[in-house]
Design a protein around this motif. Structure first.
Motif, PDB file in Angstrom:
ATOM      1  N   PHE A  53      50.951  44.983  80.402  1.00 24.46           N
ATOM      2  CA  PHE A  53      51.596  43.908  81.148  1.00 24.46           C
ATOM      3  C   PHE A  53      52.185  44.465  82.443  1.00 24.46           C
ATOM      4  O   PHE A  53      53.082  45.312  82.405  1.00 24.46           O
ATOM      5  CB  PHE A  53      52.694  43.292  80.272  1.00 24.46           C
ATOM      6  CG  PHE A  53      53.424  42.150  80.889  1.00 24.46           C
ATOM      7  CD1 PHE A  53      52.739  41.076  81.437  1.00 24.46           C
ATOM      8  CD2 PHE A  53      54.809  42.127  80.896  1.00 24.46           C
ATOM      9  CE1 PHE A  53      53.421  40.004  81.990  1.00 24.46           C
ATOM     10  CE2 PHE A  53      55.504  41.061  81.449  1.00 24.46           C
ATOM     11  CZ  PHE A  53      54.800  40.003  81.995  1.00 24.46           C
ATOM     12  N   PRO A  54      51.711  44.010  83.611  1.00 20.46           N
ATOM     13  CA  PRO A  54      52.136  44.616  84.880  1.00 20.46           C
ATOM     14  C   PRO A  54      53.487  44.115  85.403  1.00 20.46           C
ATOM     15  O   PRO A  54      54.004  44.663  86.360  1.00 20.46           O
ATOM     16  CB  PRO A  54      51.009  44.217  85.844  1.00 20.46           C
ATOM     17  CG  PRO A  54      50.532  42.909  85.320  1.00 20.46           C
ATOM     18  CD  PRO A  54      50.660  42.995  83.821  1.00 20.46           C
ATOM     19  N   PHE A  55      54.048  43.081  84.759  1.00 30.01           N
ATOM     20  CA  PHE A  55      55.316  42.511  85.240  1.00 30.01           C
ATOM     21  C   PHE A  55      56.456  42.825  84.271  1.00 30.01           C
ATOM     22  O   PHE A  55      57.314  41.994  83.994  1.00 30.01           O
ATOM     23  CB  PHE A  55      55.186  40.992  85.403  1.00 30.01           C
ATOM     24  CG  PHE A  55      54.084  40.568  86.328  1.00 30.01           C
ATOM     25  CD1 PHE A  55      54.231  40.701  87.706  1.00 30.01           C
ATOM     26  CD2 PHE A  55      52.903  40.054  85.836  1.00 30.01           C
ATOM     27  CE1 PHE A  55      53.219  40.310  88.566  1.00 30.01           C
ATOM     28  CE2 PHE A  55      51.880  39.654  86.687  1.00 30.01           C
ATOM     29  CZ  PHE A  55      52.039  39.795  88.053  1.00 30.01           C
ATOM     30  N   SER A  56      56.458  44.028  83.727  1.00 27.72           N
ATOM     31  CA  SER A  56      57.424  44.386  82.695  1.00 27.72           C
ATOM     32  C   SER A  56      58.777  44.776  83.275  1.00 27.72           C
ATOM     33  O   SER A  56      58.899  45.169  84.445  1.00 27.72           O
ATOM     34  CB  SER A  56      56.890  45.551  81.862  1.00 27.72           C
ATOM     35  OG  SER A  56      56.820  46.728  82.644  1.00 27.72           O
ATOM     36  N   ILE A  57      59.789  44.699  82.436  1.00 28.02           N
ATOM     37  CA  ILE A  57      61.133  45.147  82.815  1.00 28.02           C
ATOM     38  C   ILE A  57      61.138  46.653  83.028  1.00 28.02           C
ATOM     39  O   ILE A  57      61.851  47.170  83.889  1.00 28.02           O
ATOM     40  CB  ILE A  57      62.152  44.770  81.720  1.00 28.02           C
ATOM     41  CG1 ILE A  57      62.240  43.250  81.581  1.00 28.02           C
ATOM     42  CG2 ILE A  57      63.531  45.343  82.042  1.00 28.02           C
ATOM     43  CD1 ILE A  57      63.141  42.811  80.446  1.00 28.02           C
ATOM     44  N   GLN A  58      60.342  47.354  82.251  1.00 28.13           N
ATOM     45  CA  GLN A  58      60.295  48.810  82.379  1.00 28.13           C
ATOM     46  C   GLN A  58      59.911  49.233  83.791  1.00 28.13           C
ATOM     47  O   GLN A  58      60.430  50.208  84.322  1.00 28.13           O
ATOM     48  CB  GLN A  58      59.304  49.390  81.369  1.00 28.13           C
ATOM     49  CG  GLN A  58      59.311  50.912  81.316  1.00 28.13           C
ATOM     50  CD  GLN A  58      58.234  51.462  80.417  1.00 28.13           C
ATOM     51  OE1 GLN A  58      57.153  50.881  80.313  1.00 28.13           O
ATOM     52  NE2 GLN A  58      58.511  52.574  79.759  1.00 28.13           N
ATOM     53  N   LEU A  59      59.002  48.503  84.411  1.00 28.47           N
ATOM     54  CA  LEU A  59      58.572  48.827  85.771  1.00 28.47           C
ATOM     55  C   LEU A  59      59.492  48.237  86.831  1.00 28.47           C
ATOM     56  O   LEU A  59      59.455  48.666  87.984  1.00 28.47           O
ATOM     57  CB  LEU A  59      57.148  48.302  86.000  1.00 28.47           C
ATOM     58  CG  LEU A  59      56.046  48.977  85.175  1.00 28.47           C
ATOM     59  CD1 LEU A  59      54.713  48.292  85.408  1.00 28.47           C
ATOM     60  CD2 LEU A  59      55.946  50.458  85.523  1.00 28.47           C
ATOM     61  N   ASN A  60      60.308  47.258  86.452  1.00 33.57           N
ATOM     62  CA  ASN A  60      61.197  46.592  87.412  1.00 33.57           C
ATOM     63  C   ASN A  60      62.578  46.409  86.799  1.00 33.57           C
ATOM     64  O   ASN A  60      63.047  45.283  86.613  1.00 33.57           O
ATOM     65  CB  ASN A  60      60.611  45.226  87.802  1.00 33.57           C
ATOM     66  CG  ASN A  60      59.225  45.325  88.387  1.00 33.57           C
ATOM     67  OD1 ASN A  60      59.044  45.551  89.573  1.00 33.57           O
ATOM     68  ND2 ASN A  60      58.219  45.153  87.532  1.00 33.57           N
ATOM     69  N   PRO A  61      63.274  47.504  86.484  1.00 38.76           N
ATOM     70  CA  PRO A  61      64.549  47.377  85.770  1.00 38.76           C
ATOM     71  C   PRO A  61      65.683  46.804  86.603  1.00 38.76           C
ATOM     72  O   PRO A  61      66.608  46.203  86.059  1.00 38.76           O
ATOM     73  CB  PRO A  61      64.853  48.823  85.347  1.00 38.76           C
ATOM     74  CG  PRO A  61      64.181  49.647  86.398  1.00 38.76           C
ATOM     75  CD  PRO A  61      62.929  48.909  86.754  1.00 38.76           C
ATOM     76  N   PHE A  62      65.631  46.966  87.941  1.00 41.59           N
ATOM     77  CA  PHE A  62      66.739  46.546  88.792  1.00 41.59           C
ATOM     78  C   PHE A  62      66.352  45.434  89.760  1.00 41.59           C
ATOM     79  O   PHE A  62      67.051  45.173  90.737  1.00 41.59           O
ATOM     80  CB  PHE A  62      67.276  47.739  89.583  1.00 41.59           C
ATOM     81  CG  PHE A  62      67.594  48.923  88.720  1.00 41.59           C
ATOM     82  CD1 PHE A  62      68.568  48.842  87.743  1.00 41.59           C
ATOM     83  CD2 PHE A  62      66.893  50.115  88.849  1.00 41.59           C
ATOM     84  CE1 PHE A  62      68.850  49.930  86.923  1.00 41.59           C
ATOM     85  CE2 PHE A  62      67.163  51.204  88.045  1.00 41.59           C
ATOM     86  CZ  PHE A  62      68.151  51.116  87.073  1.00 41.59           C
ATOM     87  N   SER A  63      65.212  44.801  89.488  1.00 43.36           N
ATOM     88  CA  SER A  63      64.778  43.684  90.319  1.00 43.36           C
ATOM     89  C   SER A  63      63.921  42.759  89.462  1.00 43.36           C
ATOM     90  O   SER A  63      63.420  43.171  88.408  1.00 43.36           O
ATOM     91  CB  SER A  63      63.968  44.186  91.533  1.00 43.36           C
ATOM     92  OG  SER A  63      62.828  44.913  91.107  1.00 43.36           O
ATOM     93  N   PHE A  64      63.764  41.523  89.897  1.00 42.54           N
ATOM     94  CA  PHE A  64      62.970  40.574  89.129  1.00 42.54           C
ATOM     95  C   PHE A  64      61.555  41.111  88.911  1.00 42.54           C
ATOM     96  O   PHE A  64      60.984  41.715  89.836  1.00 42.54           O
ATOM     97  CB  PHE A  64      62.910  39.236  89.890  1.00 42.54           C
ATOM     98  CG  PHE A  64      62.150  38.170  89.164  1.00 42.54           C
ATOM     99  CD1 PHE A  64      62.791  37.357  88.253  1.00 42.54           C
ATOM    100  CD2 PHE A  64      60.781  38.006  89.355  1.00 42.54           C
ATOM    101  CE1 PHE A  64      62.087  36.394  87.557  1.00 42.54           C
ATOM    102  CE2 PHE A  64      60.071  37.045  88.662  1.00 42.54           C
ATOM    103  CZ  PHE A  64      60.728  36.239  87.763  1.00 42.54           C
ATOM    104  N   PRO A  65      60.985  40.949  87.696  1.00 42.34           N
ATOM    105  CA  PRO A  65      61.446  40.168  86.546  1.00 42.34           C
ATOM    106  C   PRO A  65      62.444  40.874  85.639  1.00 42.34           C
ATOM    107  O   PRO A  65      62.778  40.345  84.579  1.00 42.34           O
ATOM    108  CB  PRO A  65      60.142  39.867  85.802  1.00 42.34           C
ATOM    109  CG  PRO A  65      59.218  40.963  86.179  1.00 42.34           C
ATOM    110  CD  PRO A  65      59.584  41.393  87.556  1.00 42.34           C
ATOM    111  N   GLY A  66      62.895  42.063  86.025  1.00 44.73           N
ATOM    112  CA  GLY A  66      64.044  42.664  85.365  1.00 44.73           C
ATOM    113  C   GLY A  66      65.304  41.965  85.860  1.00 44.73           C
ATOM    114  O   GLY A  66      65.231  40.919  86.498  1.00 44.73           O
ATOM    115  N   ARG A  67      66.463  42.569  85.615  1.00 44.05           N
ATOM    116  CA  ARG A  67      67.699  41.932  86.061  1.00 44.05           C
ATOM    117  C   ARG A  67      68.144  42.499  87.395  1.00 44.05           C
ATOM    118  O   ARG A  67      68.539  43.652  87.504  1.00 44.05           O
ATOM    119  CB  ARG A  67      68.817  42.089  85.030  1.00 44.05           C
ATOM    120  CG  ARG A  67      70.050  41.278  85.430  1.00 44.05           C
ATOM    121  CD  ARG A  67      71.239  41.500  84.535  1.00 44.05           C
ATOM    122  NE  ARG A  67      72.365  40.734  85.021  1.00 44.05           N
ATOM    123  CZ  ARG A  67      73.173  41.107  86.018  1.00 44.05           C
ATOM    124  NH1 ARG A  67      72.960  42.279  86.595  1.00 44.05           N
ATOM    125  NH2 ARG A  67      74.159  40.335  86.426  1.00 44.05           N
TER     126      ARG A  67
END
Length: 450
Positions: A162-176
């Protein structure tokens, strides 16, 4: 050596930046994290890969790797075909000669390796598993999990990430994003303009990234299987949905084949089969299947459907992506009841062939979580009902007690960015970087993704 130095460098920088509430620190940390994740990814590609796997078309592998390389350097490309042999496990699949009528099992994988091992163990013992393709869809990159899956030899496997994971974007959307409102909005007394101030759900709450990711991931893997993976474009069989905390009985595939046979005897076409439920097992019901309307939330464990059902779901993408519920199953239940021209019939089992061994997970946490006890219960059931497995036929009964249930809307899905990402996934976007850049822009407008 460079890998370990980079790892240490990141940890030091994270320690220095963590806790600082400045936009520059957050921006730097976020970009560095993306590079770090991709560096880990590329480092793993150099590992030796088992020779009993069949490479996907080289062009497909090259496209997937180029997406990763683009993050590190837009000018860097994997141009030499001979390098493909080192990256085959990015998308690992069977030969193109997959039978049109065979069955695909789709597993949602997060980071519970212990549960996953028990699921794979149960699949290994399932009859006909050697004729099926098992797809593991990941929202979390973990070397140990990847190594475990690459060691499977009892059946054919494919991994998708999954390319839109929180792991790859922890400090920006789709993370928080640090600029986002807190879930319950308690900080609004001091902050008048958090980023998603106007996008609270029906309860006045704001998105929780760990929950919205589950719905995004489920929708994404659905689109991948039926629309995006080239070697499955002609597949017309059934996809069986399981998760990492499920355990299947050895006759699950045998039963699915029997249900398909029974469905062809019915006046109305049936393309949904539910092999799991939360009602338990009664020996006398081991050969009973009910013909009923498909109520998704009541049968969200171990269900299967084909491309015909997917097409109906895909037509309702806007409804799925805008329904204010972070649960994919409750959302799908609403779509089926309100958007479908007619609620599709389903064949459901009274004697469940799928067990849930992850009592503590997304929604339930506590001190009573005991995987050992749950596995002991599974072992007891396998022995207790062993003579009831592998019946020669199923008895179809019409379920007449069905009444339309009121749809529960649980909230957590009112953020316009989630709606937009979901629609981008529906459209089959392959430009992950552009989509995320637009959604992470503080001046983001909904029309940018349409």
């Amino acid at each position: 050596m460079r890998y370990h130095c980079f790892n240490l460098f990141f940890e030091i920088l994270y320690t220095k930046c963590h806790g600082r509430n400045t936009s520059n620190s957050i921006y730097t940390l976020n970009k560095l994290w993306k590079i770090y994740q991709n560096f880990q990814f590329l480092n793993t590609l150099s590992e030796e890969y088992p020779k009993n796997r069949t490479l996907l078309r080289k062009s497909v592998i090259r496209d997937e790797i180029n997406k990763v390389l683009k993050v590190l350097s837009p000018s860097l490309k994997l141009g030499d075909p001979k390098n493909i042999s080192h990256v085959s496990h990015v998308v690992d699949t069977i030969e193109v000669s997959l039978n049109r009528s065979e069955i695909i099992r789709l597993k949602n994988v997060h980071n519970r390796l212990v549960n996953l091992k028990h699921l794979v163990e149960s699949l290994t013992n399932a009859k006909h598993i050697d004729k099926s393709l098992v797809i593991f869809s990941h929202d979390y990159w973990d070397d140990e999990i990847n190594h475990f899956i690459r060691s499977i030899s009892a059946f054919k496997v494919m991994q998708i990430f999954f390319p839109f994971s929180i792991q790859l974007n922890p400090f920006s959307f789709p993370g928080r994003d640090p600029r986002d409102c807190l879930w319950n909005g308690t900080h609004l007394k001091n902050v008048t303009k958090c980023l998603n101030l106007n996008w609270s759900d029906r309860f006045g709450h704001y998105r929780v990234a760990s929950l919205t990711q589950i719905k995004h991931h489920w929708w994404w893997k659905l689109v991948q299987i039926f629309d995006k993976i080239r070697e499955l474009q002609e597949f017309r069989g059934y996809v069986l949905f399981l998760e990492e905390d499920h355990y299947v009985f050895p006759d699950i595939l045998h039963i699915l084949k029997l249900l398909v046979v029974e469905s062809r005897k019915l006046q109305e076409p049936v393309n949904v089969f539910c092999l799991g439920n939360y009602q338990g097992q009664l020996a006398k019901d081991s050969t009973v299947t009910y013909l009923r309307k498909w109520f998704v939330s009541g049968f969200n464990m171990g269900f299967a459907f084909n491309r015909d059902i997917y097409k109906d779901i895909k037509k309702c993408a806007k409804e799925f992506c805008s329904y204010d519920d972070y649960n994919w199953d409750w959302t799908l239940a609403s779509v089926v009841s309100s958007c479908f021209k007619k609620s599709p019939p389903a064949l459901t089992l009274r004697f469940s062939r799928v067990l849930h061994i992850g009592s503590c997970g997304t929604h339930v946490r506590g001190k009573n979580c005991d995987l050992v006890k749950e596995l002991a219960l599974v072992s007891w059931k396998l022995k207790r009902f062993s003579k009831k497995f592998f019946p020669t036929k199923m008895e179809v009964k019409k379920y007449s007690k069905f009444s339309k249930r009121m749809m529960m809307m649980n909230g957590g899905w009112r953020d316009i960015r989630d709606h937009s990402l979901c629609l981008a996934i529906s459209n089959g976007t392959s430009d992950t970087e552009t989509v995320l850049n637009n959604l992470q822009d503080k001046n983001f407008k909904f029309e940018q993704i349409q």
